[in-house]
Design a protein around this motif. Structure first.
Motif, PDB file in Angstrom:
ATOM      1  N   LYS A 147       0.793  -1.358  -0.187  1.00 54.16           N
ATOM      2  CA  LYS A 147       0.092   0.190   0.140  1.00 54.16           C
ATOM      3  C   LYS A 147       0.810   1.259   0.101  1.00 54.16           C
ATOM      4  O   LYS A 147       0.454   2.201  -0.740  1.00 54.16           O
ATOM      5  CB  LYS A 147      -0.884   0.097   1.198  1.00 54.16           C
ATOM      6  N   VAL A 148       1.912   1.261   0.738  1.00 55.96           N
ATOM      7  CA  VAL A 148       2.868   2.470   0.952  1.00 55.96           C
ATOM      8  C   VAL A 148       3.412   2.574  -0.476  1.00 55.96           C
ATOM      9  O   VAL A 148       3.533   3.812  -1.154  1.00 55.96           O
ATOM     10  CB  VAL A 148       3.988   2.202   1.846  1.00 55.96           C
ATOM     11  N   TYR A 149       3.824   1.356  -1.172  1.00 58.24           N
ATOM     12  CA  TYR A 149       4.425   1.532  -2.651  1.00 58.24           C
ATOM     13  C   TYR A 149       3.477   2.171  -3.642  1.00 58.24           C
ATOM     14  O   TYR A 149       3.622   2.893  -4.376  1.00 58.24           O
ATOM     15  CB  TYR A 149       4.705   0.145  -2.989  1.00 58.24           C
ATOM     16  N   HIS A 150       2.073   1.868  -3.451  1.00 61.16           N
ATOM     17  CA  HIS A 150       1.143   2.454  -4.333  1.00 61.16           C
ATOM     18  C   HIS A 150       1.024   3.812  -4.210  1.00 61.16           C
ATOM     19  O   HIS A 150       0.567   4.691  -5.055  1.00 61.16           O
ATOM     20  CB  HIS A 150      -0.263   1.466  -3.892  1.00 61.16           C
ATOM     21  N   TRP A 151       1.208   4.336  -2.847  1.00 60.89           N
ATOM     22  CA  TRP A 151       0.984   5.726  -2.595  1.00 60.89           C
ATOM     23  C   TRP A 151       2.397   6.250  -3.335  1.00 60.89           C
ATOM     24  O   TRP A 151       2.225   7.449  -3.710  1.00 60.89           O
ATOM     25  CB  TRP A 151       1.163   5.893  -1.222  1.00 60.89           C
ATOM     26  N   VAL A 194       4.285   5.428  -5.645  1.00 58.60           N
ATOM     27  CA  VAL A 194       4.394   5.025  -7.295  1.00 58.60           C
ATOM     28  C   VAL A 194       2.817   4.749  -7.488  1.00 58.60           C
ATOM     29  O   VAL A 194       2.563   3.633  -7.985  1.00 58.60           O
ATOM     30  CB  VAL A 194       5.217   4.014  -7.694  1.00 58.60           C
ATOM     31  N   PRO A 195       1.951   5.827  -7.826  1.00 63.83           N
ATOM     32  CA  PRO A 195       0.684   5.547  -7.895  1.00 63.83           C
ATOM     33  C   PRO A 195       0.459   4.794  -9.440  1.00 63.83           C
ATOM     34  O   PRO A 195       1.360   5.265 -10.430  1.00 63.83           O
ATOM     35  CB  PRO A 195       0.095   6.904  -8.120  1.00 63.83           C
ATOM     36  N   HIS A 196      -0.414   4.009  -9.489  1.00 65.46           N
ATOM     37  CA  HIS A 196      -0.599   3.396 -10.965  1.00 65.46           C
ATOM     38  C   HIS A 196      -2.262   2.714 -11.014  1.00 65.46           C
ATOM     39  O   HIS A 196      -2.698   2.765  -9.857  1.00 65.46           O
ATOM     40  CB  HIS A 196       0.268   1.927 -11.162  1.00 65.46           C
ATOM     41  N   ASP A 197      -2.548   2.330 -11.991  1.00 63.17           N
ATOM     42  CA  ASP A 197      -4.060   2.045 -12.390  1.00 63.17           C
ATOM     43  C   ASP A 197      -4.223   0.763 -11.228  1.00 63.17           C
ATOM     44  O   ASP A 197      -3.614  -0.074 -11.612  1.00 63.17           O
ATOM     45  CB  ASP A 197      -4.502   1.787 -13.618  1.00 63.17           C
ATOM     46  N   LEU A 212       3.859  -9.300  -7.307  1.00 64.10           N
ATOM     47  CA  LEU A 212       2.252  -8.663  -7.378  1.00 64.10           C
ATOM     48  C   LEU A 212       2.308  -7.307  -7.836  1.00 64.10           C
ATOM     49  O   LEU A 212       1.146  -6.802  -7.853  1.00 64.10           O
ATOM     50  CB  LEU A 212       1.679  -9.176  -6.199  1.00 64.10           C
ATOM     51  N   VAL A 213       3.252  -6.636  -7.914  1.00 66.40           N
ATOM     52  CA  VAL A 213       3.238  -5.413  -7.979  1.00 66.40           C
ATOM     53  C   VAL A 213       3.504  -5.085  -9.703  1.00 66.40           C
ATOM     54  O   VAL A 213       4.440  -5.531 -10.250  1.00 66.40           O
ATOM     55  CB  VAL A 213       4.513  -4.528  -7.606  1.00 66.40           C
ATOM     56  N   PRO A 214       2.351  -4.533 -10.217  1.00 70.03           N
ATOM     57  CA  PRO A 214       2.364  -4.406 -11.899  1.00 70.03           C
ATOM     58  C   PRO A 214       3.446  -3.573 -12.221  1.00 70.03           C
ATOM     59  O   PRO A 214       3.740  -2.711 -11.616  1.00 70.03           O
ATOM     60  CB  PRO A 214       1.185  -3.829 -12.253  1.00 70.03           C
ATOM     61  N   LYS A 231       5.453  -0.879 -15.038  1.00 66.19           N
ATOM     62  CA  LYS A 231       4.954   0.312 -15.779  1.00 66.19           C
ATOM     63  C   LYS A 231       4.239   0.157 -16.957  1.00 66.19           C
ATOM     64  O   LYS A 231       2.996   0.786 -17.377  1.00 66.19           O
ATOM     65  CB  LYS A 231       5.833   1.400 -15.682  1.00 66.19           C
ATOM     66  N   ASP A 232       4.858  -1.071 -17.645  1.00 66.34           N
ATOM     67  CA  ASP A 232       4.184  -1.353 -18.792  1.00 66.34           C
ATOM     68  C   ASP A 232       2.869  -1.824 -18.857  1.00 66.34           C
ATOM     69  O   ASP A 232       1.848  -1.578 -19.531  1.00 66.34           O
ATOM     70  CB  ASP A 232       5.121  -2.364 -19.671  1.00 66.34           C
ATOM     71  N   LYS A 233       2.619  -2.639 -17.794  1.00 64.08           N
ATOM     72  CA  LYS A 233       1.364  -3.273 -17.557  1.00 64.08           C
ATOM     73  C   LYS A 233       0.279  -2.078 -17.233  1.00 64.08           C
ATOM     74  O   LYS A 233      -0.991  -2.160 -17.416  1.00 64.08           O
ATOM     75  CB  LYS A 233       1.362  -4.388 -16.490  1.00 64.08           C
ATOM     76  N   SER A 234       0.951  -1.377 -16.629  1.00 59.38           N
ATOM     77  CA  SER A 234      -0.196  -0.334 -15.781  1.00 59.38           C
ATOM     78  C   SER A 234      -0.641   0.559 -16.778  1.00 59.38           C
ATOM     79  O   SER A 234      -1.652   1.307 -16.881  1.00 59.38           O
ATOM     80  CB  SER A 234       0.496   0.569 -14.626  1.00 59.38           C
ATOM     81  N   ALA A 235       0.062   0.872 -18.197  1.00 58.25           N
ATOM     82  CA  ALA A 235      -0.183   1.728 -18.835  1.00 58.25           C
ATOM     83  C   ALA A 235      -1.323   1.363 -19.763  1.00 58.25           C
ATOM     84  O   ALA A 235      -1.727   1.873 -20.676  1.00 58.25           O
ATOM     85  CB  ALA A 235       1.167   1.917 -19.994  1.00 58.25           C
TER      86      ALA A 235
END
Length: 317
Positions: free
Chosen positions: A111-115, A117-120, A308-310, A312-316
């Protein structure tokens, strides 16, 4: 007559013992349940998202479905497993605690990582854009919530089991586990029900309140709920990381390596000695902070390992 009086004395003595046992069970359940604070707070913080996007009339029924499954998970599935573990393989409990602690560290760090490095979030289903009927969507959300609850419930029950006084009878452990499990479930999903309906209550107060103070309070509730939810998420994440680190440090100490626990304890005691007026609070705070640092480091190490962390390519996409 004397026989009747003796019988009444025996009944009174049995009732007194039973009353003391109930008090012991309740106190043990509260004591052990408090150790599961991180998982409990996270459970309360995570669940409201599963009712997002549904009509107000479906919110409480969805919460009840999840709560009912949570009680089934704890009492019917996890409690017997915990009792078998306690009776036949108690040496495995620290290993289960270690796994649960690492899971809490991972979830919190993610959750901290998502905050940072935001991604979809591709796992979130938007009911307005996804071509699913409401019933099918509700079933998917409930299944996802129950799966998450099962993992958190397993952690909660293991933590409670590990904190019941050593040497307790098996029936006493079972009663404590059952009571604490039901108490935590009622507290969590009662709080969730209040949270998900708070904005509706606030809107009704703001619209229909007879007094200006009532309408003002309703508007304050509606405006304050988004901030409250963010604060709850932050508190839940911090609690996960802190409790996860604490569980890992204790479990590692029981299994193989006591040095991390001793180091954190010595630092906390040294800091508390510098502030005698608030020694207990300072010792707890320093311990919590250091446990949290350990938990965050472990969580960040686990993120790439779990995968489990996507990217950047996947998030795009």
């Amino acid at each position: 007559m004397s026989g009747l009086l003796a019988l009444l004395d025996d009944v009174a003595a049995i009732a007194k013992v039973a009353s003391a046992s109930i008090d012991d069970i309740a106190s043990q359940a509260l004591k052990a349940g408090s150790k599961a604070a991180g998982a409990v707070i996270d459970d309360a913080a995570v669940t409201p998202k599963y009712v997002h996007g549904f009509q107000a009339a479906r919110e409480l029924p969805i919460v009840w479905k999840i709560a009912r499954a949570s009680m089934f998970n704890k009492i019917v599935i996890l409690l017997p497993i915990a009792m078998l573990l306690s009776t036949f393989a108690p040496w495995l409990i620290p290993y289960f605690l270690l796994l649960g602690g690492l899971y809490l560290c991972f979830e919190g760090a993610e959750k901290v990582y998502h905050w940072l490095v935001p991604h979809d979030d591709l796992s979130v289903i938007d009911p307005e854009t996804t071509p699913l009927d409401a019933t099918h969507l509700e079933e998917q959300r409930v299944k996802g919530a129950i799966k998450t609850d099962f993992i958190l419930s397993a952690e909660i029950m293991t933590i409670i089991l590990a904190n019941i006084d050593a040497g307790s009878e098996w029936w006493f452990e079972a009663m404590v586990l059952g009571f604490a499990g039901l108490l935590i479930t009622a507290a969590v999903y009662g709080a969730v029900a209040l949270i998900v309906k708070a904005d509706d209550v606030g809107l009704a107060m703001a619209t229909n309140g007879r007094l200006g103070a009532t309408r003002a309070a309703g508007r304050a509730i509606v405006k304050g709920m988004p901030g409250f939810m963010k604060a709850l998420t932050i508190v839940g994440t911090a609690a996960m990381i802190w409790v996860g680190g604490n569980i890992v440090v204790h479990a590692v100490g029981e299994i193989v390596w006591h040095a991390p626990y001793d180091l954190i304890h010595d630092i906390a005691v040294g800091a508390a000695a510098m502030v005698p007026a608030a020694a207990g609070f300072v010792e707890w705070l320093v311990t919590a902070v250091l446990d949290g640092i350990v938990g965050l480091i472990l969580g960040f190490i686990l993120i790439p390992l779990v995968g489990l962390v996507p990217s950047k390519d996947k998030s795009a996409h």
